[in-house]
Design a protein around this motif. Structure first.
Motif, short mmCIF file in Angstrom:
data_model
loop_
_atom_site.label_atom_id
_atom_site.label_comp_id
_atom_site.label_asym_id
_atom_site.label_seq_id
_atom_site.Cartn_x
_atom_site.Cartn_y
_atom_site.Cartn_z
N ASP A 1 0.86 -1.19 0.00
CA ASP A 1 0.00 0.00 0.00
C ASP A 1 0.90 1.24 0.00
OD1 ASP A 1 -1.77 2.06 0.39
OD2 ASP A 1 -2.90 1.07 1.99
N PHE A 2 1.27 1.69 -1.20
CA PHE A 2 2.21 2.80 -1.31
C PHE A 2 1.63 4.11 -0.79
CE2 PHE A 2 3.84 0.01 -4.81
CZ PHE A 2 5.04 -0.31 -4.19
N VAL A 3 0.34 4.28 -0.94
CA VAL A 3 -0.29 5.50 -0.45
C VAL A 3 -0.13 5.60 1.07
CG1 VAL A 3 -2.46 6.75 -0.19
CG2 VAL A 3 -1.94 5.58 -2.34
N GLU A 4 -0.36 4.51 1.77
CA GLU A 4 -0.22 4.50 3.22
C GLU A 4 1.24 4.62 3.63
OE1 GLU A 4 -1.60 4.12 7.27
OE2 GLU A 4 -2.37 4.86 5.35
N PHE A 5 2.13 3.95 2.88
CA PHE A 5 3.56 4.05 3.20
C PHE A 5 4.04 5.48 3.05
CE2 PHE A 5 8.05 4.01 2.13
CZ PHE A 5 8.58 3.24 3.15
N ARG A 6 3.63 6.14 1.98
CA ARG A 6 4.05 7.52 1.78
C ARG A 6 3.47 8.43 2.85
NH1 ARG A 6 4.13 6.25 -3.92
NH2 ARG A 6 1.88 6.53 -4.12
N VAL B 1 11.29 1.26 -0.73
CA VAL B 1 11.44 2.67 -1.13
C VAL B 1 11.65 2.78 -2.64
CG1 VAL B 1 12.32 3.37 1.13
CG2 VAL B 1 13.94 2.74 -0.66
N LYS B 2 12.33 1.81 -3.22
CA LYS B 2 12.53 1.82 -4.67
C LYS B 2 11.21 1.61 -5.39
CE LYS B 2 15.19 -0.52 -8.31
NZ LYS B 2 16.19 -1.57 -8.60
N SER B 3 10.42 0.63 -4.94
CA SER B 3 9.11 0.37 -5.55
C SER B 3 8.18 1.54 -5.36
CB SER B 3 8.50 -0.91 -4.95
OG SER B 3 9.33 -2.03 -5.15
N GLU C 1 5.28 6.03 -7.67
CA GLU C 1 4.96 7.46 -7.68
C GLU C 1 5.24 8.07 -9.04
OE1 GLU C 1 5.64 11.21 -4.63
OE2 GLU C 1 7.11 9.60 -4.70
N ARG C 2 6.32 7.67 -9.65
CA ARG C 2 6.68 8.21 -10.96
C ARG C 2 5.92 7.55 -12.10
NH1 ARG C 2 11.19 11.55 -11.37
NH2 ARG C 2 11.35 12.69 -9.40
N GLY C 3 5.48 6.32 -11.84
CA GLY C 3 4.72 5.61 -12.85
C GLY C 3 5.56 4.99 -13.94
N LYS C 4 6.88 5.01 -13.76
CA LYS C 4 7.76 4.40 -14.76
C LYS C 4 9.14 4.18 -14.14
CE LYS C 4 9.16 8.86 -16.71
NZ LYS C 4 9.27 9.66 -17.94
N SER C 5 9.92 3.34 -14.76
CA SER C 5 11.26 3.05 -14.28
C SER C 5 12.18 4.21 -14.54
CB SER C 5 11.81 1.81 -14.97
OG SER C 5 13.12 1.53 -14.55
N SER C 6 13.18 4.36 -13.66
CA SER C 6 14.17 5.45 -13.81
C SER C 6 15.51 4.87 -14.19
CB SER C 6 14.29 6.23 -12.49
OG SER C 6 15.37 7.10 -12.53
N ASP C 7 16.19 5.51 -15.12
CA ASP C 7 17.51 5.04 -15.52
C ASP C 7 18.51 5.06 -14.37
OD1 ASP C 7 17.26 6.58 -18.78
OD2 ASP C 7 16.59 4.63 -18.06
N GLY C 8 18.32 6.00 -13.42
CA GLY C 8 19.27 6.13 -12.32
C GLY C 8 19.14 5.09 -11.25
N SER C 9 18.11 4.28 -11.24
CA SER C 9 17.90 3.31 -10.16
C SER C 9 18.45 1.95 -10.50
CB SER C 9 16.41 3.18 -9.86
OG SER C 9 15.72 2.65 -10.96
#
Length: 362
Positions: free
Chosen positions: A314-319, A347-349, A354-362
């Motif tokens: 539950d990312f909403v609750e975690f945030r 935290v990565k997930s 939140e971003r809705g897509k993968s990040s090259d920096g991760s």
């Protein structure tokens, strides 16, 4: 200089010249020793913070460049491995470039500590090149020396970075939120230190305690306000000021409680009579999470940590509960690696959700 003065004194052969020469010979060594000697580095990597980039990267530009300094112990191989495989693997994120992640160690094991595998340590040093090893015993009571070494090293070899993040090797850094925060900072950073601030802390005067502070180290019974060692963020300009003040004013033994000394005693001395004092900005509630059982928030966090991997978080609750936290101090124990990796996964997930897509920096 000596030869020239002696030559002049011989030529004129007068008592005043001879006396001046003798005085200079006695005083000059004292004059050049007015600063604290720098720690001898047994192992160094002068090029760790090199900013040589490809032409495409050089033209892109970043809002800030950051170096992360990790205070580590010689035998903590697992902790360093976890850092390199998690937040230490991120190089560019949220318009922030991580110049380097560097580990600070001593050169000798403490007498009462288990012996470090020297072959394993040397293999690690040669493979990764991110260990800075100073000539002192790697013990809790030498943490101030280790931090002084770190600041001197930063000023000498990592001046390319404009922000320093200091943390410990048992802390999982939420690099996603950290870079998101720093990416919003102005180019001209105020002379502050952002951290979890301790106020009105009574000093330990029990000589047998590892947290002992003698009256000679600090005369007052209440410590100056200072940062918790779990993590703090400092502009390089402030790091230079602190390193310079220590070099000029603390040529002998110093307070052995690292964070009290580096962020409390020294900054208090710098601030005296200054128009622009170094301010400690308290971010205890927003930034720091102690993943330990006596933390009131531990129960809610532990529910997420123990949740099976195949269940949706539950990312909403975690945030809502932990979304602003940058530094997660992991309790030492048999499950340290499991908890550390789980926290990183969460935290990565959460970031990707939140971003809705993968990040090259991760």
């Amino acid at each position: 200089m000596y030869r020239r003065l002696v030559k002049i004194s011989r030529k004129r052969w007068n008592i005043p010249a001879i006396l001046i020469t003798l005085v200079l010979m006695l005083v000059y060594p004292l004059l050049i020793q007015q600063r604290r000697p720098k720690t001898i580095l047994i192992h160094n990597n002068e090029n760790l913070c090199s900013t040589k980039l490809s032409s495409s990267m050089a033209n892109s530009g970043y809002s800030h460049t950051v170096v992360i300094v990790v205070i580590s112990s010689r035998r903590n191989f697992l902790q360093r491995k976890l850092i390199r495989e998690t937040y230490g693997s991120v190089k560019i994120l949220n318009d922030v470039r991580i110049v380097a992640v560097v580990f600070m160690l001593g050169s000798q094991d403490a007498p009462d500590a288990s012996e470090t595998d020297i072959t394993e340590l040397e293999t690690e040093r040669a493979q990764f090149g991110d260990l800075i090893i100073g000539d002192f015993v790697d013990t809790y009571r030498n943490l101030s020396r280790k931090s002084i070494m770190a600041y001197d090293w930063l000023v000498s070899y990592c001046h390319e970075a404009d922000i320093v993040v200091k943390t410990d090797d048992d802390v999982m850094v939420n690099i996603f939120k950290l870079t998101e925060e720093l990416g919003l900072w102005p180019q001209k950073i105020p002379l502050n230190i952002w951290c979890a601030v301790h106020f009105n802390e009574m000093l330990n005067r029990t000589e047998t305690s590892p947290y002992y502070v003698s009256p000679e180290e600090y005369p007052n019974d209440i410590a100056p306000k200072h940062c918790a060692g779990v993590g703090y963020i400092t502009p390089m300009t402030v790091v230079r000021k602190i390193a310079d003040e220590i070099s000029r004013s603390y040529r002998g033994p110093v307070c052995q409680q690292e964070d009290i000394f580096m962020t409390g005693i020294v900054t208090e001395k710098i601030q005296f009579g200054k128009k622009e004092p170094i301010e400690l900005i308290d971010r205890m509630v927003q930034w720091v999470m102690y993943v330990i059982e006596n933390n009131p928030n531990f129960t809610e966090l532990w529910k997420v940590i123990e949740q099976p991997h195949n269940e949706t978080i539950d990312f909403v609750e975690f945030r809502r509960l932990f979304g602003t936290r940058l530094f997660f101090l992991i309790n030492h124990g048999a499950d340290f690696e499991t908890v550390y990796r789980r926290m990183w996964h969460i935290v990565k997930s959460c970031y990707h959700d939140e971003r809705g897509k993968s990040s090259d920096g991760s």
